[in-house]
Enzyme design. Structure first.
Site, PDB file in Angstrom:
ATOM      1  N   HIS A  72     -10.770 -14.326 -22.115  1.00  0.00           N
ATOM      2  CA  HIS A  72     -10.489 -12.974 -22.601  1.00  0.00           C
ATOM      3  C   HIS A  72     -11.736 -12.101 -22.634  1.00  0.00           C
ATOM      4  O   HIS A  72     -11.753 -11.052 -23.287  1.00  0.00           O
ATOM      5  CB  HIS A  72      -9.876 -13.023 -24.005  1.00  0.00           C
ATOM      6  CG  HIS A  72      -8.542 -13.679 -24.064  1.00  0.00           C
ATOM      7  ND1 HIS A  72      -8.370 -15.046 -23.929  1.00  0.00           N
ATOM      8  CD2 HIS A  72      -7.295 -13.175 -24.212  1.00  0.00           C
ATOM      9  CE1 HIS A  72      -7.085 -15.342 -24.005  1.00  0.00           C
ATOM     10  NE2 HIS A  72      -6.408 -14.222 -24.177  1.00  0.00           N
ATOM     11  N   GLU A  96       3.194  -9.619 -16.627  1.00  0.00           N
ATOM     12  CA  GLU A  96       2.315  -8.612 -16.023  1.00  0.00           C
ATOM     13  C   GLU A  96       2.684  -8.331 -14.565  1.00  0.00           C
ATOM     14  O   GLU A  96       2.674  -7.171 -14.129  1.00  0.00           O
ATOM     15  CB  GLU A  96       0.856  -9.065 -16.118  1.00  0.00           C
ATOM     16  CG  GLU A  96       0.232  -8.892 -17.488  1.00  0.00           C
ATOM     17  CD  GLU A  96       0.652  -9.962 -18.477  1.00  0.00           C
ATOM     18  OE1 GLU A  96       1.305 -10.938 -18.054  1.00  0.00           O
ATOM     19  OE2 GLU A  96       0.331  -9.847 -19.670  1.00  0.00           O
TER      20      GLU A  96
END
Length: 325
Positions: A129, A60
């Protein structure tokens, strides 16, 4: 108007903007061959090819940095986070580079870039998450923050975000991808920084966005059976925030309930509540009430997850509290 899903609305926005502007491209993990972890990029690789729909490694910080560099030389990248929780890996690129380059370069470089993907609680995705990431980025000058709650808003706001000259944090929701709604035919955009009244009312204002918007509308429907008419205001864009519309609604109803899915401490709801207290204190007939997630990581167990996130029942109770019922 066509009735399509939130996912399809986002796909339309991406497709139309890529057709309109050859500088727009999409990159991220599994956006190409797999067509997106939640199928938002379905069919885009076939139409635009691998130079504009780019599958990246699990890195990322790396591909966000590539996006920033591309934006600085005139392209318009869209970076997809498979889940916005992974943006924590790229937070230095987002906070110290994308948000600040315009200022640190004395206005020489814009970063016209969208960082998008799902965030917030979903169904048993557990602690790492399920975070509501908007509050993390809300504090950072130079970033715009968008959290759409309907297919119409998702498409119109994403098109505006792609055309914007500043970096935009665009957080979707796993729980909304399959929801359906009317989307106007043909070209349209929704300006960033403009809120919307999703339901007119007279007795109390509920401020809610993204998945909390659906809960607020369900609560308002429940309350109407008891003769309580709640006005539901959707900020849609959290930064810039449409304070004028929110304050205008408070002046009409004289009571406020603010919702957010995050833990609440230092969150978006705190900021909105403070703005209401500062700018509409003389119009309030009761203190601002907040409905937030519990101050704990999101558990995996279904029963504990339900206890963690706001519910329709909690919204109804909050409304009755500000009405002293």
């Amino acid at each position: 108007m066509a009735i399509i899903t939130y996912r399809e609305a986002l796909n339309q926005a991406l497709r139309e903007e890529m057709r309109r502007d050859p500088r727009v491209f999409l990159m991220g993990e599994e956006v190409g061959l797999y067509q997106g972890a939640y199928k938002v990029s379905q069919g885009l690789l076939e139409e635009f090819g691998p130079k504009r729909i780019i599958d990246t490694p699990i890195s990322e910080a790396g591909f966000t940095g590539v996006g920033i560099g591309a934006a600085m030389v005139g392209l318009r990248p869209i970076v997809e986070m498979m889940t916005f929780n992974f943006a924590l890996v790229a937070v230095d690129q987002i906070v110290n580079q994308a948000a600040k380059i315009l200022y640190m370069s004395g206005g020489q470089y814009n970063v016209p870039m969208v960082i998008r993907g799902p965030g917030g609680p979903a169904h048993q995705l557990a602690a790492q998450h399920s975070q509501s990431m908007e509050s993390y980025f809300y504090h950072v000058p130079g970033l715009k923050i968008v959290r759409p709650g309907t297919p119409k808003d998702a498409k119109g706001l994403l098109k505006s975000a792609i055309r914007d000259d500043d970096p935009v944090i665009f957080i979707e929701s796993e729980l909304l991808y399959g929801t359906k709604g009317e989307v106007p035919d043909g070209e349209y955009t929704i300006p960033l920084g403009v809120a919307d009244i999703k339901r007119e009312g007279r007795d109390v204002t509920i401020v809610a966005y993204s998945t909390m918007l659906l809960l607020a509308l369900q609560a308002a429907e429940e309350l109407e059976k008891e003769g309580i008419f709640a006005e539901v205001v959707d900020p849609r864009t959290l930064r810039p925030l449409d304070t004028e519309l929110i304050i205008g609604s408070i002046k009409k109803t004289n009571r406020a309930v603010v919702m957010e899915s995050g833990a609440g401490f230092g969150g978006i709801g705190t900021v909105i509540g403070e703005i209401i207290s500062e700018q509409a204190f003389d119009y309030l007939d009761a203190p601002v009430e907040r409905v937030t997630g519990a101050n704990a990581p999101t558990p995996y167990a279904k029963n504990l997850e339900r206890a963690k996130v706001p519910s329709k029942e909690r919204v109804v109770a909050a409304v009755k509290k500000v009405l002293a019922i």
